[in-house]
Design an enzyme around this catalytic site. Structure first.
Site, PDB file in Angstrom:
ATOM      1  N   SER A 192     -26.346  -5.141   9.333  1.00  0.00           N
ATOM      2  CA  SER A 192     -26.040  -3.783   9.782  1.00  0.00           C
ATOM      3  C   SER A 192     -26.289  -3.635  11.292  1.00  0.00           C
ATOM      4  O   SER A 192     -25.704  -4.386  12.070  1.00  0.00           O
ATOM      5  CB  SER A 192     -26.860  -2.800   8.942  1.00  0.00           C
ATOM      6  N   ASP A 350     -17.782   0.309   2.281  1.00  0.00           N
ATOM      7  CA  ASP A 350     -18.683   0.391   3.426  1.00  0.00           C
ATOM      8  C   ASP A 350     -17.885   0.932   4.608  1.00  0.00           C
ATOM      9  O   ASP A 350     -16.805   0.408   4.904  1.00  0.00           O
ATOM     10  CB  ASP A 350     -19.205  -1.034   3.732  1.00  0.00           C
ATOM     11  N   HIS A 380     -22.662  -0.895   1.296  1.00  0.00           N
ATOM     12  CA  HIS A 380     -23.493  -1.160   2.466  1.00  0.00           C
ATOM     13  C   HIS A 380     -24.984  -1.198   2.096  1.00  0.00           C
ATOM     14  O   HIS A 380     -25.467  -0.359   1.355  1.00  0.00           O
ATOM     15  CB  HIS A 380     -23.279  -0.099   3.540  1.00  0.00           C
TER      16      HIS A 380
END
Ligand SMILES: *[C@@H]1O[C@H](CO)[C@@H](O)[C@H](O)[C@H]1NC(C)=O
Ligand SMILES: *[C@@H]1O[C@H](CO)[C@@H](O)[C@H](O)[C@H]1NC(C)=O
Length: 410
Positions: A192, A350, A380
């Site tokens: 991320s 996501d 995600h």
């Protein structure tokens, strides 16, 4: 009395149903568990919005609760030696094989950057601690998990610079030697926002002529890669998906840069670009860089830009918007060409899916060797969900595939 009780029960059930139920696509596994997990996130997020509106506590201060709730004290065990270190003023945790296991062979090294939107998260969270231990034993590697400083207390470029300082220090020949590391087997990796930092560090490092140790690979797990277009098909399709909604991602982006709330509002309507960033929109043009199957029925329109003295908003001076250290997609092919072998993990559900897909396409066009693993039922943050009671099969699968790739390529 009784009717009041019934009324309360009905109200509570309605509230619970409202919080817990979320229309989640059928091909996501363990849907109900994900809805429950997400309801905790959403309740906290609503609470954080409330406390911010009331002027009691900033949004991110409340969201930090998640980080504290999962915090552990990383300690050594019979297989993994864990040491808190300070590299050039930045806290890091170094995980390495315990002496007993030491075969004398030079080791691999992975510099790992945790996620959390540059505002949350810590290398001391239990899922990151477990992942680091797992990598030490599976890969006979030294893991440097970086505790970079966080926004909004430390805006861009401080989190990036913290990471970059650590990487440059660690790559000194003497430092590598002291940890028995093979300088030809070093990776940078993260998930991320950590994937964003990893991608940015890899680019800066390959361009730095004073650097003589080169990365063997970069491994990016559902990375954030650009702040210019927040209406890609994946942002549109997944705006209300669990764990990371479009609004939360935009909060992270805006807080990374500035505490000016009008910038957050401009990002929400995708009207935050300035002439400098607009000149780079070609690098994030999803109408050119997304495969047909992901573009689907979405129609491209370039984000509007402030022109002349009639700006849409007054963000013309925000130069970090065009900075590739924040948005690694904003570099020309000649910069991409210098990058090492790359692993990119993306998830269908996501908002950041298309950032990853575009990077894959652009890197391949530039001639970089890329392994792309796409999870059609993925969401995600899945890699973080490996600890009971919020453990998901897909998180374990992702870790297995990621570590196997490192085993073969690092
Ligand atoms: C994006 O790409 C399309 C073609 O695929 C082109 O028509 C359009 O002008 C491009 N826009 C920008 C901002 O680069
Ligand atoms: C894209 O444009 C086409 C043709 O104008 C239209 O039919 C379609 O609904 C549009 N798609 C979206 C997601 O707006």
């Amino acid at each position: 009395m009784r009717s009041k009780g019934v009324f309360l029960v009905v109200l509570l059930s309605a509230l619970t149903a409202y919080y817990v139920y979320l229309p989640i696509p059928n091909n996501i596994e363990e849907r109900w568990k994900l809805m429950l997990t997400d309801s905790i996130f959403r309740s906290l997020s609503h609470l954080a919005e409330l406390t911010e509106q009331l002027g009691l506590l900033d949004y991110m201060r409340v969201m930090m609760f998640i980080t504290f709730a999962e915090r552990v004290v990383p300690v050594s065990d019979d297989r993994v030696q864990v040491v808190d270190e300070n590299f050039e003023g930045v806290e890091v945790i170094v995980y390495q094989p315990a002496q007993i296991e030491d075969t004398g062979e030079l080791k691999r090294a992975i510099i790992y950057l945790h996620g959390g939107g540059w505002c949350l998260g810590s290398s001391r969270m239990s899922p990151y601690d477990l992942l680091a231990r797992h990598m030490v034993t599976e890969l006979n590697a030294v893991i440097v998990s970086v505790e970079y400083r966080l926004a909004p207390a430390f805006h861009f470029p401080i989190p990036f610079e913290d990471v970059y300082r650590v990487v440059k220090y660690f790559l000194h020949v003497d430092v590598l030697r002291s940890y028995h590391i093979n300088p030809e087997r070093i990776a940078v990796s993260g998930d991320s926002a950590g994937g964003n930092l990893a991608a940015a560090v890899a680019q800066q490092l390959q361009q730095d002529s004073r650097n003589n140790v080169h990365l063997k690979v970069q491994a990016l797990i559902y990375p954030v890669l650009q702040a210019l277009d927040l209406n890609t098909p994946s942002y549109q399709q997944n705006q209300h998906m669990p764990i990371l909604t479009r609004t939360l991602m935009i909060r992270f982006w805006s807080e990374y840069f500035t505490s000016d709330k009008s910038f957050f509002r401009a990002m929400m309507t995708n009207t935050h670009n300035n002439p400098e960033s607009a000149a780079l929109l070609k690098f994030v043009n999803w109408s050119s860089y997304l495969p047909d199957s992901y573009r689907r029925s979405y129609n491209y329109s370039a984000p509007p830009v402030a022109i002349g003295n009639n700006p849409v908003h007054s963000f013309a001076s925000f130069s970090w918007l065009a900075d590739p250290r924040a948005s690694p997609l904003l570099v020309p092919d000649k910069t991409l060409r210098l990058l090492p072998k790359t692993y990119v993990l993306t998830c269908e559900y996501d908002v950041l899916r298309d950032d990853g897909l575009m990077y894959v396409m652009r890197l391949r066009n530039a001639g970089v060797d890329v392994t792309h693993e796409h999870y059609p039922g993925g969401f995600h943050g899945a890699l973080m969900f490996t600890v009971w009671p919020t453990d998901f099969e897909i998180g374990r699968k992702m870790i297995d595939n990621y570590v196997t790739w490192l085993k073969l390529n690092l």
